[in-house]
Design a protein around this motif. Structure first.
Motif, PDB file in Angstrom:
ATOM      1  N   ASN A  16      -4.824   6.549   2.646  1.00 53.76           N
ATOM      2  CA  ASN A  16      -5.734   7.641   2.300  1.00 53.76           C
ATOM      3  C   ASN A  16      -5.146   8.994   2.635  1.00 53.76           C
ATOM      4  OD1 ASN A  16      -7.656   5.843   1.526  1.00 53.76           O
ATOM      5  ND2 ASN A  16      -8.506   5.669   3.566  1.00 53.76           N
ATOM      6  N   PRO A  36     -14.158   0.455  -1.100  1.00 53.03           N
ATOM      7  CA  PRO A  36     -12.927   0.309  -0.321  1.00 53.03           C
ATOM      8  C   PRO A  36     -12.479  -1.143  -0.177  1.00 53.03           C
ATOM      9  CG  PRO A  36     -14.778   0.718   1.129  1.00 53.03           C
ATOM     10  CD  PRO A  36     -15.329   0.684  -0.271  1.00 53.03           C
ATOM     11  N   SER A  72     -11.609   4.698   6.489  1.00 50.41           N
ATOM     12  CA  SER A  72     -10.517   4.365   7.402  1.00 50.41           C
ATOM     13  C   SER A  72     -10.755   4.963   8.780  1.00 50.41           C
ATOM     14  CB  SER A  72      -9.193   4.831   6.816  1.00 50.41           C
ATOM     15  OG  SER A  72      -9.270   6.158   6.398  1.00 50.41           O
ATOM     16  N   SER A 118      -6.392  -2.435  10.779  1.00 50.03           N
ATOM     17  CA  SER A 118      -6.581  -2.340   9.327  1.00 50.03           C
ATOM     18  C   SER A 118      -6.931  -0.909   8.955  1.00 50.03           C
ATOM     19  CB  SER A 118      -7.723  -3.241   8.860  1.00 50.03           C
ATOM     20  OG  SER A 118      -7.542  -4.538   9.318  1.00 50.03           O
ATOM     21  N   SER A 150     -12.594   8.032   0.799  1.00 44.93           N
ATOM     22  CA  SER A 150     -12.009   6.855   1.429  1.00 44.93           C
ATOM     23  C   SER A 150     -11.545   7.155   2.841  1.00 44.93           C
ATOM     24  CB  SER A 150     -10.850   6.353   0.593  1.00 44.93           C
ATOM     25  OG  SER A 150      -9.899   7.377   0.454  1.00 44.93           O
ATOM     26  N   ALA A 158      -8.805  -2.220  -1.073  1.00 45.75           N
ATOM     27  CA  ALA A 158      -7.787  -1.716  -0.156  1.00 45.75           C
ATOM     28  C   ALA A 158      -7.900  -2.404   1.195  1.00 45.75           C
ATOM     29  CB  ALA A 158      -7.925  -0.205   0.004  1.00 45.75           C
ATOM     30  N   ALA A 159      -9.128  -2.603   1.655  1.00 49.61           N
ATOM     31  CA  ALA A 159      -9.306  -3.249   2.948  1.00 49.61           C
ATOM     32  C   ALA A 159      -8.755  -4.675   2.910  1.00 49.61           C
ATOM     33  CB  ALA A 159     -10.792  -3.266   3.325  1.00 49.61           C
ATOM     34  N   ALA A 191       0.841  -1.202   0.000  1.00 46.33           N
ATOM     35  CA  ALA A 191       0.000   0.000   0.000  1.00 46.33           C
ATOM     36  C   ALA A 191       0.874   1.249   0.000  1.00 46.33           C
ATOM     37  CB  ALA A 191      -0.926  -0.011   1.219  1.00 46.33           C
ATOM     38  N   PHE A 227      -5.028   1.534   6.364  1.00 42.75           N
ATOM     39  CA  PHE A 227      -5.790   2.130   5.277  1.00 42.75           C
ATOM     40  C   PHE A 227      -5.737   3.658   5.386  1.00 42.75           C
ATOM     41  CE2 PHE A 227     -10.256   2.200   3.171  1.00 42.75           C
ATOM     42  CZ  PHE A 227      -9.673   2.530   1.965  1.00 42.75           C
TER      43      PHE A 227
END
Lengths: 100, 502, 636
Positions: free
Chosen positions: B335, B471, B394, B327, B390, B474-475, B81, B331
């Motif tokens: 973002n 999302p 998060s 998480s 996003s 990404a999650a 990421a 994330f």
């Protein structure tokens, strides 16, 4: 056969004379000669030490010192000459720009 | 052995940076720099593809055997990421700084430094060996220092030195811990700095705590948390928007990244011990940063302070030790990179026209430059975590995850959510709305954002919006990292109180 | 707890219901198109936006018709859309719940929304940013529909914040006015305070149930520990207070009147501000588990209904009178929702009728302003009943509906609430009754000052009737204000029963003793108002007064002052303190340690004289020192 320690005493004396010369004389050339004197005092000590211990190491080192001294003379004299050219003086106190 | 993609990924921009130091024309230099950044982006996306396909990307070559140091690179979900964030942001920063401020170093140097910084940061995020990590961690300071000192505002020297001293102080403390790790590792067999090997050691007790604190202080300075944050507003204020983007968006992530990978990964017991302290520390940062942003009179400082607040949320999520919060933190790191980039770049656009970052210098811009105002508002909304962005997902994950363990702490931290609305909208109100001031009319009339400037914002806001509505990718990317860390620490999520509701 | 188990599980969407998502998507996409297309869409943007809302309205009507003819068990339909994200044990789905409750809202939002879109075509005709206005309106419609159609609290929250954003954008639509910009910011920030409650409630639900879907929360609520039920209830109440402008988060609503009048009608009267009521009704299972939370709702509602009415009596700005009235009427709805199963249907009933008659009156006020060069001060009105016949006629319908004139909409919906309040607690009932009297008083005052009496028009103002595109929506809303009560009176309880779990009880058209009392009080309010405002002349400037009641009303009960003293000033002080600590505390410490090193090095620097001989001496001294140390250590 002279007591080898006498060589060491002589070496110490020469070194001291050289050191004092560097400290007190303003003329760069004289100071330079004094440095040479100190180096040769060291050489004497090395050779004497070699003689005392019977190992050749000291003598080898003495050669190294001579080489270093020769190189130093080349660089040092060049510096002195160039300083003399710009300042018309060989006094070391005139070259005191090495500060903030 | 397969092709060492990760090594290539990191070396490519560094090579580009070195190449750019050769004398060449300005136009060629910029194109070359952009080319390297785009190539890195392509390789980064390729690496992501390989990762998704399940390829083993790890590189592990002995490096200094006496220390047990390895040239070891690998990416997990979190690392990937961060890598993706870095490779996407770098070309955008280059485009935004196509014309560095006049009277500073040349664009060529800027591009070279940016590329080197990118490469070093990539290695930081990929390093799987503590010594390697440490070396790159410190090495990133060099290009950053020159980026600030070469291109920044009037007080750039002060800001750059301050940044360097804070970072070096943290790095030095970390070095002590790195050395300490060697002692422990060597005393238990052959020394090894590999993260995997060190994680097996279970360094408990006082030693573990001291070593962990060494790492933690460095990361606290990096991720800036109150009270070691004051370098950030200055560094941001006195650097260019592009530099600030890389500094806050990418480099500061090393702090939270390190907390997860090294503090939690190497010292689980000590990290649990530090939890009560860190949780409150995070809350203080959240509120402090938010109030700092409210009190800021300078747009760049304001954005920097919002980041202090956001980093507080990330740290809160890390030390709440739930899957959702951890998480969410990772994330959030992703973002936040895009959100701050959006803010800094738009602020940069505005300042480029107005010639000032002072909030007072603006007023009524919305009327004459509606696109700039709209983009500032959308960027601001991403900073205040509006649903649909996003950042909301998060922040929501962090808040709800933390709530299930520490409701009171979370409730206090949520004041930061209200304060976020205050600082963003007040800033918008004071700069963009109201009657058009004379200065605004002079500097902004007919000078709304250019096509290139708008185009730069498209991918940034696009990512924020896309991940806001979708999302899940990404999650899913970051969750395995969180799961692995939690399993390593040995903490499980609190179960729902009411049984059988679901 | 058998109650909960009788609730039929919603059936999965088929046929028509799979189109439900377009109700939200079409306005949202249109909003995006209008914002991104820029000036290109100036010419047709408003028409496209109106068409989008009409589309949503058509879908809503079709779905409602479908439900109406379906058997009771299969009316509630859930339409799953996609999996948003999942983390750990929690997964968040995006899905729509079209049940008896949400479809009524959807029709109100899209129906009134369509009318207001049409009205705005005329109202905003001369505004250069009309396209943007319609884009924001569509954004609002999409967010509001998402709010009411969501099948879990998280998606509801997305809509919740979305309407907050749309509300912010529309309140501060005329951004060049500093007051409008400030009002927008204020509304958003105060809504955010409420949103904290929502966020905390969702977080608590996740911690308690591991899910935030309505089904799971309602099913699990009875298993909650009492303190957590109360906490969740209070969090939800906080959220409702923020969105519905209930005390103590009421201060933003009057400022929100800075927005264009159609916005006030749609967002700040008919739909968004009633979202709090929807939330409470939707979360009925939680509130029924916690009497304390219910009590809190009732107290807040009662205070607000009186406070709003109080404000309404003393304002001179026609929109602010209506805003105070909105607060007060929402107070009634909240009161009904707080009373429990007996009140839910009445809360929604009043919400719907209020949506019609208040939108009607706001649009009427907009029409008046349109004819009066955007003057909002009622002291500059007077005798408009002849100048603006259509506006007057439709406004009068709204007036009769709100004061509860027999057989008009408010008569049914409000009376039920007052009766339910009496059934709950006599004191609350009396408060609700007094509120009805004050409502009659201030609405009569508004009517008299605006439409009757002598002309107090400012120079250069020539009142004229608004164009058709504005009066036709007024007529439709006026009709709804008249008939909606009668139509829904016997039907709505039964209809809502499965969704809110109340038990219908018989309502009659014959006035009960409470109903008689209400009518008496209302009549008294009208008469007193006539005696005060109807006979003498109205001064063009508000007369100075020391009457504390009037002063408090004019100053909106000092809500701003209280907020300033409690929050704004301390927050500003803290921000300044943070700034100072950073600059003079932390930075000072960092800088002065650097200065200390710099000072030290200045001293040490003096050793560097630049004389080679002194360096040589230092070297010699160092060598001798080392030598001595070595020798001494050898000796030791």
């Amino acid at each position: 056969m002279m007591n080898p320690e006498n060589y060491l005493i002589l070496s110490a004396l020469l070194f001291a004379i050289g050191a004092v010369g560097v400290l007190v004389r303003r003329n760069a050339l004289v100071a330079f000669m004094c440095v040479e004197l100190m180096l040769n005092a060291c050489n004497l000590a090395f050779v004497a030490g070699s003689h005392i211990t019977g190992v050749l190491d000291g003598q080898v080192v003495a050669f190294f010192v001579m080489v270093v001294a020769a190189a130093e003379v080349v660089v040092g004299l060049a510096i002195i000459v160039s300083i003399y050219k710009t300042r018309r003086s060989t006094s070391v106190d005139d070259a005191n720009l090495l500060k903030l | 052995m397969t092709f060492p993609w990760l090594t290539f990924l990191g070396l490519l921009p560094i090579l580009g940076g070195l190449l750019l130091l050769l004398p060449m024309g300005k136009g060629a230099a910029r194109l070359l720099g952009l080319g390297f950044a785009l190539a890195t982006l392509a390789v980064g996306l390729g690496v992501a593809g390989l990762y998704a396909a399940g390829a083993d990307l790890a590189v592990q070559v002995p490096w200094i055997r006496a220390f047990g140091a390895w040239w070891a690179l690998d990416v997990d979900g979190m690392g990937l990421a961060m890598v993706l964030m870095t490779v996407v942001l770098t070309p955008l920063v280059m485009l935004a700084e196509w014309q560095p401020p006049a009277g500073r170093w040349s664009a060529q140097v800027f591009f070279a430094l940016v590329l080197m910084l990118q490469g070093l940061s990539l290695f930081v995020f990929m390093a799987n060996d503590v010594v390697l990590f440490y070396l790159f961690f410190e090495a990133t300071l060099i290009p950053t220092y020159f980026l600030i000192v070469g291109f920044g505002g009037p007080r750039r020297r002060y800001a750059a030195v301050k940044f360097l001293l804070f970072s070096l102080a943290g790095g030095l403390i970390m070095l002590a811990s790195v050395v300490g790790l060697f002692a422990i590792s060597a005393s238990q067999g052959a020394p090894s700095y590999l993260v995997a090997d060190l994680a097996q050691l279970s360094i408990d007790g006082h030693v573990g705590r001291w070593l962990m604190v060494g790492f933690l202080i460095a990361f606290i300075i990096k991720a800036p948390m109150v009270p070691l944050h004051t370098w950030l507003p200055d560094a941001a204020e006195h650097s260019t928007p592009g530099t600030a983007t890389l500094l806050v968006g990418v480099l500061d992530k090393i702090g939270t990244f390190g907390m997860i990978k090294f503090c939690l990964g190497l010292f689980p017991e000590a990290s649990l011990w530090a939890t009560p302290f860190m949780v409150w520390f995070a809350v203080v940062s959240i509120l402090w940063g938010a109030f700092g942003a409210i009190g800021s009179r300078n747009l760049m400082r304001l954005v920097a302070y919002t980041s202090v607040s956001h980093f507080g949320f990330m740290v809160l999520g890390i030390y709440a030790f739930t899957q959702a919060s951890l998480s969410g933190s990772i994330f959030y790191m992703l973002n936040h990179g895009f959100s701050t980039a959006a803010m800094f770049l738009v602020v940069g656009y505005l300042a480029k026209r107005r010639g000032s970052y002072d909030i007072e210098a603006f007023g009524g811009v919305q009327k004459v430059a509606p696109v700039a105002a709209g983009l500032l508002l959308v960027s601001g909304l991403s900073a205040l975590s509006l649903p649909g962005m996003s950042t909301f997902v998060s922040e929501f994950m962090v808040i709800t995850g933390t709530w299930s363990r520490y409701p009171v702490v979370t409730a206090v931290s949520m004041i930061g959510v209200v304060l976020a609305a205050v600082y963003v909208l007040r800033m918008y109100q004071r700069t963009m709305t109201g009657p058009v001031t004379d200065a605004t009319a002079t500097h902004f009339t007919g000078r709304d954002l250019t096509g290139l400037e708008r185009a730069i914002m498209v991918p940034i806001l696009g990512v924020l919006l896309f991940l806001g509505f979708v999302p899940a990718p990404a999650a899913q990317l970051v969750e395995p990292t969180a799961q692995a860390i939690l399993a390593h620490v040995g903490v499980t999520d609190p179960a729902p109180v009411v049984k059988g509701a679901k | 707890m058998i109650l909960f188990e009788t609730i039929a599980e919603p059936v999965v969407a088929t046929g028509m219901f799979t189109w439900a998502w377009t109700m939200i998507a079409v306005p949202a996409v249109v909003a995006g198109v209008l914002l991104l297309a820029g000036k290109l869409s100036d010419a047709w943007g408003h028409l496209l936006a109106t068409a989008a809302v009409l589309w949503s309205f058509a879908i809503a009507v079709c779905l409602f018709g479908h439900q109406l003819f379906a058997d009771a068990g299969s009316r509630a339909v859930v339409a799953p859309l996609y999996s948003w994200f999942s983390v750990g044990e929690w997964s968040f789905e995006v899905g729509l719940l079209v049940d008896q409750l949400s479809i009524l809202f959807a029709m109100l939002i899209t129906g009134v929304g369509s009318l207001i879109h049409i009205y705005s075509i005329g109202y905003m005709a001369h505004d250069e940013r009309r396209r943007r206005f319609f884009a924001y309106l569509n954004l609002f419609i999409a967010a509001m529909l998402l709010l009411v159609l969501a099948n879990n609290y998280l998606v509801l929250f997305v809509g919740w914040e979305g309407v907050g954003l749309a509300s912010f954008l529309l309140i501060s639509f005329w951004q060049h006015k500093p007051s409008a910009a400030a009002a927008g910011t204020k509304a958003f920030v105060m809504n955010r305070v409420g949103d904290l409650g929502m966020l905390a409630a969702i977080a608590s639900m996740l911690a308690m149930f591991g899910s935030s879907s309505f089904t799971d929360v309602n099913a699990g609520a009875h298993g909650l520990a009492p303190q957590w039920a109360t906490m969740i209830g209070l969090f939800l109440l906080l959220a409702a207070c923020g969105k519905s402008a209930q005390v103590p988060l009421q201060a933003w609503l009057l400022d929100a009147m800075e927005g264009p009048t159609p916005v006030s009608a749609l967002i700040h009267a008919a739909t968004m501000v009633t979202a709090g009521v929807y939330l409470v009704v939707r979360s009925h299972a939680v509130f029924e588990t916690s009497p304390a939370a219910q009590l809190a709702v009732v107290v807040v509602a009662t205070v607000t209904l009186l406070a709003g009415a109080w404000i309404g009596t003393s304002q001179d700005d026609i929109k602010k009178v209506l805003a105070g009235s909105t607060m007060s009427q929402i107070g009634y709805m909240m009161l009904a929702a707080g009373i429990g199963p007996a009140g839910y249907a009445f809360a929604i009933f009043h919400l719907l009728t209020h949506g019609f008659f208040k939108a009607n009156m706001f649009l009427g006020a907009g029409s008046v302003m349109h004819g009066m060069n955007d003057d909002v001060n009622m002291r500059h009105y007077g005798a408009l009943s002849t100048a603006m016949k259509w506006t007057f006629g439709t406004f009068a319908m709204g007036y009769l509906a709100i004061i509860g004139f027999p057989l008009f909409a408010g008569y049914f919906s409000k009376d039920h609430i007052i009766e339910a309040a009496f059934a709950q607690n006599t004191f609350i009932g009396i408060c609700a009754l007094i509120g009805a009297g004050i409502t009659a008083f201030y609405m009569t005052r508004l009517m008299l000052m605006t439409f009757f009496g002598e002309k107090r028009w400012q120079p250069g103002v020539h009142p004229h009737e608004s164009p058709r595109v504005m009066t036709i929506p007024l007529v439709i809303l006026a009709v709804a204000s008249v008939v909606s009560g009668l139509v829904m009176n016997n039907w709505i309880q039964e209809w809502l029963e499965p969704a809110v779990g109340n038990h219908a009880h018989e309502v009659s058209l014959v006035p009960t003793p409470v109903g008689m009392a209400t009518m008496g009080i209302v009549a008294a309010g009208v008469v007193i108002s006539y005696l005060v405002f109807g006979r003498g002349s109205i001064p063009v400037k508000a007369p100075a007064t020391n009457n504390p009641i009037t002063l408090a009303g004019r100053n909106v009960l000092f809500g701003d002052q209280v907020n300033d003293a409690l929050f704004v000033t301390p927050a500003t002080a803290v921000a300044a303190a943070v700034d100072a600590t950073d600059a003079r505390g932390i930075d000072k410490a960092a800088d002065s340690s650097a200065d200390a090193f710099a000072g030290l090095s200045t001293q040490v620097r003096r050793l560097e004289t630049g004389y080679v001989r002194s360096y040589a001496l230092t070297m010699l001294g160092g060598v001798l020192f080392v030598g001595v140390v070595l020798i001494l250590s050898q000796l030791g």
